[in-house]
Every structure is written in structure tokens, then in C-alpha cells.
Enzyme design. Structure first.
Site, short mmCIF file in Angstrom:
data_model
loop_
_atom_site.label_atom_id
_atom_site.label_comp_id
_atom_site.label_asym_id
_atom_site.label_seq_id
_atom_site.Cartn_x
_atom_site.Cartn_y
_atom_site.Cartn_z
N VAL A 179 0.87 -1.05 0.10
CA VAL A 179 -0.10 0.00 0.06
C VAL A 179 0.90 1.15 0.06
O VAL A 179 0.43 2.25 -0.63
CB VAL A 179 -1.00 -0.18 1.19
CG1 VAL A 179 -1.73 1.24 1.32
CG2 VAL A 179 -1.86 -1.33 1.10
N ASP A 180 1.94 1.04 0.79
CA ASP A 180 2.78 2.35 0.96
C ASP A 180 3.30 2.78 -0.50
O ASP A 180 3.49 3.86 -0.95
CB ASP A 180 3.81 2.26 1.85
CG ASP A 180 4.28 3.41 2.69
OD1 ASP A 180 3.60 4.48 2.60
OD2 ASP A 180 5.33 3.26 3.41
#
Length: 653
Positions: A400-401
Site C-alpha cells: 500500500v505504501d
């Protein structure tokens, strides 16, 4: 043609003129000059293919375990051993220890592993540096006080009893996904490590070393060099007793397993491991599952000439750095992360969309989109792919990052051709939200803490709950796309508001530590519409101002993860000073704190445009494993200086 005397006179005159100009330069002039030099240095580092990648430096366990792997497989060469040993010796502290980060305290397990491979390299236990190391090890409790992973390695070579290690049976591969301690309860990095370790622990191989390690045991009785230290694993009354009983039962089963069930479990685990090998030969692009997977497969009958093994061993070459200090390995590589941070930094520095460097980077990033299946689909089976991972090759585990930062970078630097990829990234990222509204790095609702309580788990974080820094980057990406008013973004903002520490900061999961967390969250909240005068922002600004060092910079030592006295304290670094500035600038601050931080960056810049940064400011496992991202010292100062210069010029100040 000028004579040497005339040339020297001209050089002195130019130097004098530059000195006079520097003396009369405004802080804005100095910041703009520093920004220009840093921007040019960053542009020069781009690869022809379009990516950026700085070294990802960790500690010497990577190099020690690489040699131990090669010893176990019978492929350790004299040259690799000699060059790795040279690097390992160069990292030893005066007290004989090895630390897990620059300037850190002695780390027992790291020191034991370094000592063992230096013995393999031929260093005599009577040599001065070895005597110092052995004395420190004994004083810290000796081999019995090391972490489980270190004793696991020693058991492979007959230096520790398998009976004295916790048991994780390969039969756990059969546990259904709803059942506690199934493999998907573990974070992706731990999952990929635990599965091969269950194979190794079941087969219990011993390939003896040509020496013993008697000198690394503390003397018994009142004359011992030091107490045996307790495990660093979190202990919880009740749970410890329960898991202790479970471990004893598993030891009984390990001695007399159900033969057919054990054989089937080993085959299933082997298939699971092979299915997750990446095209570059790695597992997840990270060292721990890579080395244990190779050992497990070798024990299951795959010899070193098998294509899976050949690919795995050959893949280490890309992770190997050879220079005048010796041979060392990166635990991981961060090209996607580094590239999108560089794109954002260049955009902050005023490099326009359409610039050749940004176009090349855009093309490369678009090609790195993960379009296939992965373990994230266990919890989100209906969610189509569309994320990005951290490494060159890690198609099973987009995160996600990285995806949030890719969306930010492409939004600024790319043309309309990138729109479909951005939309797929947004859809995938939105689908990865946890039930509480926050975002973890790789999985959804990976919060079942039972994994942490197992006797095996004294080596770092093994679950992936939502964190402030990842959630903040998602919020910023959503706002960049005009989705700040969406229910998804509003829930994430509420999550961040609740996560603020009482002192006004935020905990940093993937960077050191509260400076990183606060530097990530404040810009996200401002982007989401939280006004700078609101108490949540004022508390954060006040925390940053209170923790600014006298020299104008910011720094936070990695010991802050274990000792609250270190929170917000440490030597000033370029990356952490930039993180603090990014928060203050987002909050609209003008004054001594911002001026001091900018002055620190301009005063400490190297002539080539970058900054020195020996201190580690990245986090792998809080309290256990840390990273020095060599590009952090450049990309974040470029972003901070770019935003400062553009804001100051825009305001006419």
C-alpha cells in the site's frame, strides 16, 4: 594564453567574489543554491532505464548468514569468505561488538553471528578482535541468551541442540484461514520465513563446523561473566504459560509425528515455497525468506543444480556490493520506492512534467505495476490487482505504501497515458483498507497478535497492523486525486486523529521514528482539509519545535523504539531534518524553526550537492532491524528545500 600567475590571480579573485556574494546572500538565495545542486545531483543518479536506487544498508547479519548458507550448501568460496570477512571486521566496534545500526549499542545475536563467520574465515579465537568479541558475548549471557534465529543457525551446524529450540510444525500449512496461527495470520515477510523454517525444524539437519564455540558460553555459577539475559519477546502472564505448554506438546509430536501427515505437510510446504519464488530468484525480494527457502528446498531433495536452486543462488549477485571495504549484501532493494520519491522530489524542486528524466521514470514505473495474483487476495479475493511493490521483483506482495507514493508521483509527473494505471492503483489501494479505517503495508486486518506470543517470535514484528505513516500516505494520495471528501479518506483521517500520541507526535512504523511519523501525518491532514490552527496540528508543530536541536536540525535515535527517553532525540540528519520541515511547511509555519532547519541543510550540504548520513533512519522491525536508505539523505532534502523555496518566492518574502 594566461600565465600560471595570472591564472592563480584570477582564481583567487573569483573565490573572493564568490565569498563576498555568499556573505551577502539571503537565506532564500542559499536555499535555492542548495536546492539546485541537490536537484542536479539527483538527476545525475538516474539509471538509463529510468529508475533510481540507493544502497539499502543494514547490519552484518546479512553477510554472516549469506556465508553460513553457503557453508551449509557446500558452496562457500575462499574469495567470498575473505571479502565478506573484511567488511564484517570493518564494522566491529571498539568494545568488540557489532550493532544493528550506526552508533547503536552492542547487539548480542549480531555479534555471535559475526564471530562465527570470522571463525569460518580463519580468524583465530586468540586474535585481539576475537577475544574482545568473545568477552562481550560472554558478558551478555553467551549463546543461550541469543535470539531464536541465531540459535537456529547454530543448530544447523551442531552448535546448539534442536531439542532446545521452539517447534513450529510444517502441519500448520493445513490450518484453515479462519483458524488462529494459520500462515496468513503472519505478516507477509514473516509468513514467507516461517513456512520454510517449519520444514527445516522438522528435518533437523546437522552439518558440523570444523570447530566448536565453547568460548562463547558464560561460565556457570557465581563467577559467570554476566547474567543470562531473558528473551526480548513480549511476555504476557497466562499466555506465556499456555504457549509454553503448546511448545512442550509440539516437542512431543516432533519426536513421533504422524508419518503420512508429516510427509504430506512437507510436500505442501515445498510447493508453497516454490510457487512464491520471484523471477529474479528471490523470495519477496528480501533476505530472510530467501535463505531459509533455499535451505528448506535443499533438505527436500532439491540439489544446487536444480533450476529453482540455481535461480535462487544466482539472484544474490544483484544484491551484492563489492568495493574497497569488502563484500556485503543488501537485505532488500528499493527501486520503486526510491524512484517515486525521486520523482516527487524533482517535482517539488520545480522540474516540470514532461522533463525527459520524469518521462523515463514514468515509463519504468508503469512497467512495474503488479498485474497478477498475490497473497493479499486471501483476504480480498474479489479485489482486482493494480498495486506496486518495493523491489525490482516482488509480484506476490505489492504494498500500500509504495502504491500511494506511485499515485502521487504519477499524478504530478505523468501525462494522460498514465491515467488507467493510476485508477487501478487507487482501486487496489482503496480495497486494502482495514476494518478500522487504517492501512497496513501488505495485508488487510493483519492484526491477530497471537503470533507475537509464540516462543519462536523474538526476532521482530510478525504482523502488519495499520500504521500512521502508511495511512497518511494513502490520505495524501487520495487528496491528490480529489478524493479528500470520500468516505474512505474521511475514515482514514479519523484513524490518524485517534492515533496521535499524547505528546502531539505520531509513531513511525517504517521510519525513525516520531519525526518520521509526524512528518508523514501533518502534510496528509493539511491536504485533507484540517486547518493549521486546529489543536491536532498545533500539538504536532509544538512537538517538532520542542525537539529541534540547537544546531537547527532534527534527529531521532533508533533506540527510541525501546527507550522512550530517546523519542525525538538524536544527532541531526538530513532526512529527519527534511521530514520535520515538510510537516512545518505544510502547517504554514514561518519563523525560527523553519529557518533553522533550512539553514542546517544548506550548511551541511556536501560540495557535490548531497549530504552525508551515516545514521540509519529507516525501520524494518521496530526495536530489532533498521535500514540506512542511502537515497533518503537526498530525496527528502530536495522535497523540503523545493517546497520552502517555492513557497517563499511565491509569497514575495
Amino acid at each position: 594564453m594566461k600565465t600560471p600567475a595570472e591564472s592563480e590571480a584570477r582564481t583567487k579573485a573569483e573565490a573572493r567574489a564568490e565569498s563576498e556574494a555568499s556573505a551577502t546572500a539571503t537565506p532564500l538565495d542559499a536555499a535555492a543554491a542548495a536546492l539546485g545542486a541537490a536537484r542536479d545531483h539527483l538527476l545525475a543518479l538516474q539509471s538509463p532505464e529510468g529508475w533510481w536506487k540507493g544502497e539499502l544498508q543494514t547490519n552484518v547479519t546479512m553477510d554472516a548468514e549469506d556465508l553460513l548458507l553457503r557453508e551449509f550448501l557446500g558452496i562457500r568460496t575462499e574469495e567470498d569468505t575473505r571479502e565478506a570477512a573484511r567488511w564484517i571486521r570493518s564494522q566491529q566496534a571498539e568494545d568488540g561488538s557489532w550493532a544493528n545500526f550506526h552508533g547503536g549499542p552492542p547487539e548480542l545475536s549480531t555479534t555471535v553471528e559475526a564471530y562465527v563467520v570470522l571463525r569460518l574465515a580463519g580468524d583465530s579465537p586468540d586474535a585481539e578482535h576475537m577475544r574482545r568479541a568473545a568477552a562481550l558475548i560472554r558478558g551478555e549471557g553467551g549463546i543461550p541468551a541469543t535470539r531464536v534465529f541465531t540459535r537456529f543457525w547454530l543448530a544447523l551446524f551442531g552448535q546448539w541442540s534442536w531439542d532446545e529450540l521452539p517447534v513450529l510444525p510444517p502441519e500448520m500449512i493445513f490450518l484453515p484461514r479462519w483458524f488462529p496461527l494459520n500462515v496468513y495470520d503472519w505478516a507477509c515477510w514473516a509468513r514467507q520465513t516461517i513456512v520454510p523454517l517449519t520444514v527445516v525444524g522438522a528435518l533437523r539437519p546437522v552439518r558440523p563446523l570444523p570447530f566448536d564455540l565453547a568460548e562463547l558460553y558464560a561460565a556457570p555459577g557465581p563467577d559467570a561473566a554476566g547474567p543470562t539475559k531473558p528473551s526480548r519477546r513480549l511476555r504476557v502472564p497466562g499466555w506465556d504459560e499456555a504457549f509454553g505448554a503448546l511448545d512442550r506438546a509440539l516437542h512431543v509430536y516432533q519426536r513421533r509425528p504422524l508419518k503420512r501427515l508429516r510427509e504430506t505437510a512437507l510436500r505442501r510446504a515445498g510447493d508453497w515455497i516454490i510457487a512464491r519464488q520471484e523471477p529474479d530468484g528471490s523470495w519477496g525480494g528480501i533476505q530472510p525468506p530467501w535463505v531459509y527457502s533455499l535451505i528448506a528446498l535443499n533438505l527436500l531433495g532439491y540439489d544446487i543444480d536444480h533450476p529453482v536452486m540455481r535461480r535462487g543462488l544466482a539472484g544474490f549477485e544483484r544484491f551484492t556490493i563489492r568495493d574497497e571495504t569488502g563484500r556485503r549484501l543488501e537485505a532488500c532493494q528499493s527501486p520503486v520506492w526510491d524512484t517515486v520519491l525521486a520523482m516527487i522530489a524533482l517535482s517539488d524542486a520545480g522540474v516540470p512534467a514532461g522533463h525527459p528524466a520524469l518521462d523515463r521514470a514514468t515509463g519504468w514505473v508503469l512497467g512495474e505495476e503488479v498485474k497478477g495474483p498475490g497473497d493479499w487476495q486471501v483476504r480480498r479475493p474479489g479485489l482486482p490487482p493494480g498495486g506496486w511493490s518495493f523491489e525490482f521483483d516482488n509480484d506476490y506482495y505489492p504494498d500500500v505504501d509504495d502504491t500511494a507514493e506511485v499515485v502521487l508521483a504519477l499524478s504530478r509527473a505523468a501525462g494522460p497515458d498514465a491515467r488507467p494505471a493510476i485508477e487501478r492503483g487507487l482501486r487496489w489501494m482503496a480495497g486494502m483498507v482495514s476494518s478500522d479505517g487504517g492501512f497496513g503495508a501488505f495485508d488487510i486486518d493483519n492484526t491477530r497478535a497471537l503470533c507475537r506470543k509464540l516462543p519462536f517470535c523474538d526476532f521482530g514484528e510478525v504482523i502488519d497492523p495499520p500504521s500512521a505513516d502508511v495511512t497518511a500516505h494513502v490520505v495524501e494520495a487520495l487528496c491528490e486525486q480529489g478524493m479528500g471528501d470520500s468516505a474512505l479518506c474521511r475514515r482514514a483521517v479519523v484513524w490518524l486523529l485517534k492515533a496521535q500520541e499524547p505528546d502531539g507526535s505520531w509513531f513511525g512504523r517504517w521510519g525513525a521514528n516520531h519525526v518520521y511519523g509526524t512528518g508523514s501525518v501533518v502534510p496528509a491532514l493539511i491536504a485533507a482539509g484540517v486547518r493549521p490552527e486546529k489543536p491536532v496540528i498545533r500539538r504536532a508543530v509544538s512537538w517538532l519545535e520542542r525537539h529541534q536541536r540547537d544546531d537547527g536540525g532534527w534527529g531521532e535515535d533508533l533506540r527510541s523504539y525501546r527507550d522512550p527517553a530517546w523519542i525525538g532525540r538524536g544527532a541531526s540528519t538530513a532526512s529527519q531534518t527534511a521530514w520535520a520541515l515538510l510537516a512545518l511547511l505544510a502547517a504554514g509555519e514561518r519563523g525560527p524553526a523553519v529557518d533553522g532547519g533550512v539553514a542546517w541543510l544548506t550548511a551541511h550540504q556536501r560540495p557535490d550537492g548531497t549530504w552525508d548520513e551515516d545514521h540509519f533512519t529507516g525501520t524494518g522491525f521496530p526495536g530489532y532491524f533498521y535500514i540506512n536508505y542511502h537515497l533518503y539523505r537526498l530525496v527528502f532534502p530536495v522535497s523540503a528545500l523545493g517546497r520552502y523555496v517555492n513557497r517563499t518566492k511565491g509569497s514575495g518574502s
